[in-house]
Design an enzyme around this catalytic site. Structure first.
Site, PDB file in Angstrom:
ATOM      1  N   HIS A  61      -3.711 -95.194  23.008  1.00  0.00           N
ATOM      2  CA  HIS A  61      -2.830 -95.023  24.157  1.00  0.00           C
ATOM      3  C   HIS A  61      -2.766 -93.566  24.568  1.00  0.00           C
ATOM      4  O   HIS A  61      -2.965 -92.672  23.752  1.00  0.00           O
ATOM      5  CB  HIS A  61      -1.426 -95.579  23.885  1.00  0.00           C
ATOM      6  CG  HIS A  61      -0.883 -95.256  22.527  1.00  0.00           C
ATOM      7  ND1 HIS A  61      -1.341 -95.873  21.372  1.00  0.00           N
ATOM      8  CD2 HIS A  61       0.052 -94.381  22.131  1.00  0.00           C
ATOM      9  CE1 HIS A  61      -0.685 -95.393  20.333  1.00  0.00           C
ATOM     10  NE2 HIS A  61       0.153 -94.472  20.755  1.00  0.00           N
ATOM     11  N   GLY A  62      -2.506 -93.374  25.842  1.00  0.00           N
ATOM     12  CA  GLY A  62      -2.370 -92.036  26.384  1.00  0.00           C
ATOM     13  C   GLY A  62      -1.185 -91.967  27.314  1.00  0.00           C
ATOM     14  O   GLY A  62      -1.025 -92.820  28.183  1.00  0.00           O
TER      15      GLY A  62
END
Length: 145
Positions: A61-62
């Site tokens: 995830h970012g």
């Protein structure tokens, strides 16, 4: 689940290639405004510790200012790839989260719910049998309330 954010049987050989492919989908859909900055955010999170949760699954995830709305892109790979997963086994199923920088804890709730769903033995078995987007949608429609 957005069928346009799903790629099955990706022919890739590295974590970086998977992230690049899924980030490109986000960029094409306007979910991220700068693909490279988003990838940098994902890679920064990966450098903090693996997102390979085991059993062939990774949930990278970012969180970034270039993310316009929260989203989940899903990929399966044609061949398992190394992800430095917690169980030291390669990964075949990737769920990439895009999170707006100014979001509250919604992404943590989404991440927790997704991880919890993916830890279910039945869900993981069904995931191994997915051959199309409809199969994938059915798993999550029945499991995520």
């Amino acid at each position: 689940m957005d069928p346009l954010l799903v790629r099955l049987n990706l022919n890739v050989s590295s974590r970086e290639e998977v992230i690049e492919e899924l980030a490109a989908l986000y960029y094409e859909k306007g979910i991220v405004t700068n693909k490279q900055k988003y990838i940098a955010a994902v890679n920064q999170r990966e450098s903090d510790g693996t997102t390979g949760i085991g059993d062939g699954i990774a949930i990278p995830h970012g969180k970034s200012s270039v993310v316009s709305k929260a989203a989940v892109a899903v990929a399966s790979t044609a061949n398992p790839i190394d992800w430095n997963a917690l169980d030291d086994k390669p990964v075949k199923y990737i769920f990439l989260l895009a999170v707006p920088e100014k979001s509250d804890n919604t992404h943590l709730e989404l991440l927790s719910e997704l991880a919890g769903t993916l830890m279910d033995d039945d869900v993981r078995e069904k995931l191994k049998k997915v051959t199309n987007v409809l199969d994938l949608e059915k798993i999550f429609e029945s499991e995520v309330k």
